[in-house]
Design an enzyme around this catalytic site. Structure first.
Site, PDB file in Angstrom:
ATOM      1  N   ASP A 148    -111.225  14.857 -56.600  1.00  0.00           N
ATOM      2  CA  ASP A 148    -112.192  15.714 -55.901  1.00  0.00           C
ATOM      3  C   ASP A 148    -112.233  17.128 -56.462  1.00  0.00           C
ATOM      4  O   ASP A 148    -113.140  17.895 -56.139  1.00  0.00           O
ATOM      5  CB  ASP A 148    -111.887  15.754 -54.401  1.00  0.00           C
ATOM      6  N   ASP A 161    -156.839  38.774 -66.182  1.00  0.00           N
ATOM      7  CA  ASP A 161    -156.194  37.649 -66.871  1.00  0.00           C
ATOM      8  C   ASP A 161    -155.684  36.618 -65.864  1.00  0.00           C
ATOM      9  O   ASP A 161    -155.443  35.462 -66.207  1.00  0.00           O
ATOM     10  CB  ASP A 161    -155.041  38.135 -67.752  1.00  0.00           C
ATOM     11  N   GLY A 202    -154.344  32.691 -69.575  1.00  0.00           N
ATOM     12  CA  GLY A 202    -155.800  32.700 -69.474  1.00  0.00           C
ATOM     13  C   GLY A 202    -156.499  32.707 -70.810  1.00  0.00           C
ATOM     14  O   GLY A 202    -157.337  31.847 -71.097  1.00  0.00           O
ATOM     15  N   LEU A 203    -156.113  33.619 -71.661  1.00  0.00           N
ATOM     16  CA  LEU A 203    -156.774  33.728 -72.949  1.00  0.00           C
ATOM     17  C   LEU A 203    -156.497  32.493 -73.795  1.00  0.00           C
ATOM     18  O   LEU A 203    -157.378  31.967 -74.483  1.00  0.00           O
ATOM     19  CB  LEU A 203    -156.267  34.987 -73.664  1.00  0.00           C
TER      20      LEU A 203
END
Lengths: 517, 428
Positions: free
Chosen positions: A36, A274, A409-410
């Site tokens: 353990d 953007d 975005g671009l």
């Protein structure tokens, strides 16, 4: 019995370890079999701690079973006290020791150790890690905290942060700053950073900031009842939540609400052109209840995403998550079975997943971008740099983290424009994200590839009975890859609803027109 | 044959008194073995019958593998299973039925016992028998225990292989059996070398698939490729097969001696042995010399982990010029590691078992140049200024035989080279 490959949460004694390891001068004597101790490496490797967790395991073996394990426990507890001289000791059993019924709590009490000894009852076969942490912290607070005179100035305790907590380290700093700006200082941060002596001083604070309900709600309730300390209900993750949190703190403390927004960038970044392409991105949220609730609000109100599904793995938070889902007109996914989560994601086909380490891998498999918002997480989500989730800087961190996996975005625009270009075709994928990169050729890379067949324990993977005509298939390929999945699914649904068996180019565009927003 | 390795003039460690301590042990349980066994046995599924802790252990130890649809899982015991044992057997049947429907490619199913299942005395042997009948002939169901109370780390593989031996068909063929799960590339190298000496037929345990025609009998001789296979060794002996004792194939010397033991048994001429091994031996020596530069004269301390410690200490002291301070192993089977102990020069403390706090005290006062230990200890020791090599990598990485000898030395020299490279403190 339940067949399990992946678990979102460990057993409850790991939760107790998270509390003990977060604290100082506290020792945990854990009645547990050899093996353990594996849990140590979660702390030394994933969280990169430079000390061993303050846990002594009895590590009993088969030959010890019988009367001897009780003695083993006593020796281990005595040795641990002699060696580490802690201010307090917590004792408990792991799942196996629970079965042999040695009663560590009772045994420890009879030993007469000169420090408080706090017994833990953690039902390993019913509950999980978060319960273990919450219960352990509750027991420690209950045993050590006392009513006392309030500090002269307004102070607060920050409660909930533990070892192995997702960004707990930096959230503490961020919340401390928020309070400090309002003229409120921090009395005790617990369990992370505190000693048992500090816990005994918790009663001096005017109120408690409940940072993580999963790990400290029981203690917060107890302190409200027994020590007369109110606690905050809002978790300050996201801009709106941070503002609400400030208002709540003002109401509780009587101090004037104040938020220094000079470094806050999320609102402007999100408004800037953007980010327009983020509008209506369909996201699926999964993780622990607290982080999912916070993420739902940010996604909808601060990023302009469309939340298409949400859920959590910890049943303790099922009620607020269900309420949130209902409010958003969705069905909550409350499960600790990752295959079920995968099924839901497959069915929803979101454009982005916000989840845990597991959802990251589901995302990879399905080719869906993903950002991590909640534990369990791997080593990379215990970063060296400052990266809170809470407060002002937390909002900035979240904006960057969520946007990063998406095509910018671009870039999305350029991929549209030049998708036939031989060097800039859409299969090349976004430059900064490996998720969409072409799969390595056979034998091309060392990365473990998912087993090819049979695909998974989930079994089914039926293709729809609708047939794509060659022209339509070709036209589909012209659609940028990041919306192609949605286009395919929409078109098939459209065709199926109308009983169309073959999809032509016309069907494709009819469907597009039908679903146009 | 080729020149015999010089025995250490100071005497070997075979009769060195072993330091045996009991106390807290910082080791993995045998369940961990599943992580590499399931890659090796391509039609096997390992179903652990245990608790959430077992599932969490496998997930933590398997790391990214968990996301590659592994052929292992845990049937997590729930409160209701603990209430009545008859239930547990029915429940297990249900889980297995469900599993086999979903994964029809599975030909061998291992029910793996854990601490909880052993403590409640859930009879997995009976369950395996019942299921074998139920799913015959397409699936064979076996059971072994990987529980922490009985097994340490690599002993899980031992328990698994030992469980397969009794059901192997009988054969009277004269054959060589290589025992121990090795990475495929390493296994192919070993077989290539032996076949080049005209030795054959060669079989391996575990075989990649259940259907492979692996039999066993009195004309079988076997060589172990791993030192932790004590129970498998006993089981094979019970089936009449004969063991070829040798040092384990780590480093140039270990590999050569291991091959020589087999070559002698099969009457290979010294000339042929030399012809086959000369080139790879030279390569191995060269690679070791390069990788071991940073290791010469450095001291090493082994915490117990995998039972590989003694053969590795032998390799590092004899071929890389290191000095061993303590060689700790979870379990020492002299019948298997005796030849390695003979070659390991007297001096280091040989320890079996562990009281981790006392052992840490010894390590800290000895200040070894390199400490081989588990992941729970490595970073804490590094933060105290001790360079460490985490041990689990030695089990997963191809390290056996000639072509990997340089890599093996490299695994140990890398932490030391890194410590030299980093200029992090006291920059002005």
């Amino acid at each position: 019995m339940k067949l399990t490959v992946w678990t979102y949460e460990g057993p409850p004694h790991v939760g107790a370890m998270r509390v003990a390891t977060g604290m100082r001068d506290l020792h945990y004597v854990l009645h547990a079999p050899q093996g353990d101790t594996y849990a140590d490496l979660l702390f030394t490797m994933i969280e990169r701690r430079d000390h061993r967790p303050p846990v002594t395991y009895t590590t009993f073996q088969a030959r010890d079973l019988g009367a001897d394990t009780a003695n083993l426990f006593k020796t281990a507890a005595q040795d641990a006290y002699d060696r580490f001289k802690p201010q307090a000791i917590i004792v408990g059993a792991s799942c196996t020791a629970e079965l042999i019924q040695d009663d560590p709590g009772g045994m420890a009490e009879t030993m007469g150790l000169p420090v408080p000894t706090i017994p833990l009852e953690l039902p390993s076969y019913q509950r999980k890690e978060n319960f273990g942490a919450d219960e352990t912290f509750f027991q420690i607070v209950k045993a050590l905290a006392k009513p006392m005179e309030r500090t002269k100035q307004v102070t607060a305790n920050l409660i909930g942060p533990t070892a192995l907590g997702f960004r707990h380290r930096d959230d503490i700093q961020e919340v401390t700053t928020l309070l400090s700006d309002m003229g409120i200082s921090v009395n005790v941060v617990a369990p992370m950073t505190s000693s048992p002596q500090d816990i005994a001083q918790m009663g001096a604070a005017h109120f408690n900031v409940l940072m993580y309900p999963e790990t400290a709600e029981s203690a917060a309730r107890w302190m409200e009842r027994e020590l007369g300390q109110p606690y905050t209900r809002t978790v300050p993750i996201g801009v709106g939540a941070t503002r609400d949190f400030i208002a709540e703190v003002a109401a509780i403390s009587g101090n004037e609400a104040y938020l220094d927004t000079s470094r806050l960038r999320l609102p402007w970044y999100s408004k800037s052109v953007d980010s327009t392409y983020l509008t209506g991105k369909r996201v699926f949220l999964f993780g622990d209840g607290t982080h999912v609730l916070a993420a739902a609000r940010i996604a909808q109100d601060e990023m302009g995403f469309e939340v298409v599904g949400l859920g959590c793995y910890n049943r303790e938070m099922a009620r607020p998550i269900r309420a949130k889902a209902k409010e958003m007109d969705l069905t909550a996914t409350i499960t600790d079975d990752y295959l079920e989560v995968e099924r839901v994601i497959e069915q929803l086909q979101p454009e982005m997943i916000l989840g845990t380490q597991m959802e990251r891998h589901i995302g990879k498999r399905l080719g869906i971008p993903c950002a991590v918002i909640s534990a369990p997480v791997h080593v990379q989500d215990f970063p060296a740099r400052y990266s809170p989730q809470m407060g002002i800087e937390g909002a900035n961190v979240i904006f960057d983290t969520w946007v990063h996996p998406l095509v910018m975005g671009l870039e999305e625009h350029l991929l549209h424009m030049f998708r036939e270009d031989f060097e800039f075709h859409d299969a090349a994928g976004p430059s900064h994200h490996g998720g969409h990169a072409p799969k390595p050729e056979d034998g091309g890379g060392p990365a473990p590839q998912p087993a090819a067949s049979p695909r998974s324990l989930s079994g089914k993977m039926n293709e729809g009975s609708v047939i794509w005509l060659a022209d339509a298939e070709k036209e589909l390929k012209k659609i940028p890859f990041f919306v192609r999945g949605k286009a395919r699914r929409n078109t098939e649904t459209f065709a199926a609803e109308r009983g169309v068996a073959e999809i032509s180019v016309d069907t494709l565009y009819e469907a597009k027109a039908h679903y146009a927003r | 044959m080729t020149e015999l390795p010089r025995l250490p003039t100071s005497g070997g460690c075979r009769n060195t008194p072993i330091l045996k301590q009991r106390g807290q042990r910082e080791v993995f349980c045998g369940l961990t073995g599943i992580i590499w066994l399931h890659r090796k046995m391509q039609d096997a599924f390992f179903l652990v019958v245990g608790s959430r802790t077992c599932a969490h252990l496998l997930q933590s130890a398997a790391g990214v593998m968990i996301f590659a649809e592994p052929r292992f899982g845990t049937a997590i015991l729930e409160e209701t299973d603990l209430a009545g044992l008859a239930d547990a057997q029915d429940e297990l049947d249900k889980v297995v039925d469900e599993l086999l429907v979903r994964r029809p490619d599975i030909k061998q199913l291992f029910l793996v016992g854990s601490c909880p299942s052993e403590v409640i005395k859930l009879d997995l042997a009976k369950a395996a028998e019942r299921m074998t009948q139920r799913h015959a002939p397409s699936v064979r169901v076996l059971n072994f225990s990987g529980s922490g109370i009985e097994t340490t780390f690599t002993q899980g593989e031992d328990a698994c292989l030992a469980s397969m031996v009794p059901v192997l068909p009988k054969t009277d063929d004269r054959q060589l059996l290589l025992v121990g799960a090795l990475p495929d590339v390493v296994e192919e190298q070993a077989i290539g070398l032996l076949e080049a000496m005209g030795i054959g037929p060669i079989k391996v345990l575990p075989a990649p698939r259940a259907g492979d025609d692996l039999g066993i009998g009195e004309n079988t001789v076997y060589a172990l490729t791993q030192p932790f296979l004590g129970d498998t060794h006993d089981a094979l002996t019970r089936r009449g097969a004969r063991h070829l004792p040798a040092p384990f194939p780590f480093g140039e010397e270990g590999t050569t001696q291991w091959l020589a033991a087999i070559a002698t048994e099969f009457g290979v001429t010294p000339d042929l042995f030399e012809k086959v091994t000369a080139a790879p031996r030279a390569r191995a020596r060269k690679a070791i010399a390069q990788a071991a530069e940073a290791l010469h004269g450095k001291t090493i301390f082994f915490f117990p982990d995998s039972q590989l410690e003694i053969p590795l200490a032998r390799f590092l002291t004899r071929e890389c010029g290191m000095d061993a301070i303590e060689v700790g192993a979870p379990f020492i089977h002299k019948g298997l590691v005796g030849p390695d102990l003979d070659l390991l020069a007297a001096g280091p403390t040989i320890s079996e078992g562990q009281d981790v706090d006392l052992q840490l005290d010894r390590a800290k006062s000895a200040k070894p140049d390199l400490t081989v230990c588990g992941l729970g200890l490595a970073n804490p020791l590094e933060s105290e200024g001790l360079a460490t090599k985490w041990a689990i990598e030695l089990v997963f990485t191809p390290v056996h035989f000639y072509e990997q000898a340089g890599d093996l030395a490299g695994l140990f020299s890398r932490p030391l080279r890194r410590a030299d490279l980093l200029k992090l403190e006291g920059t002005q």
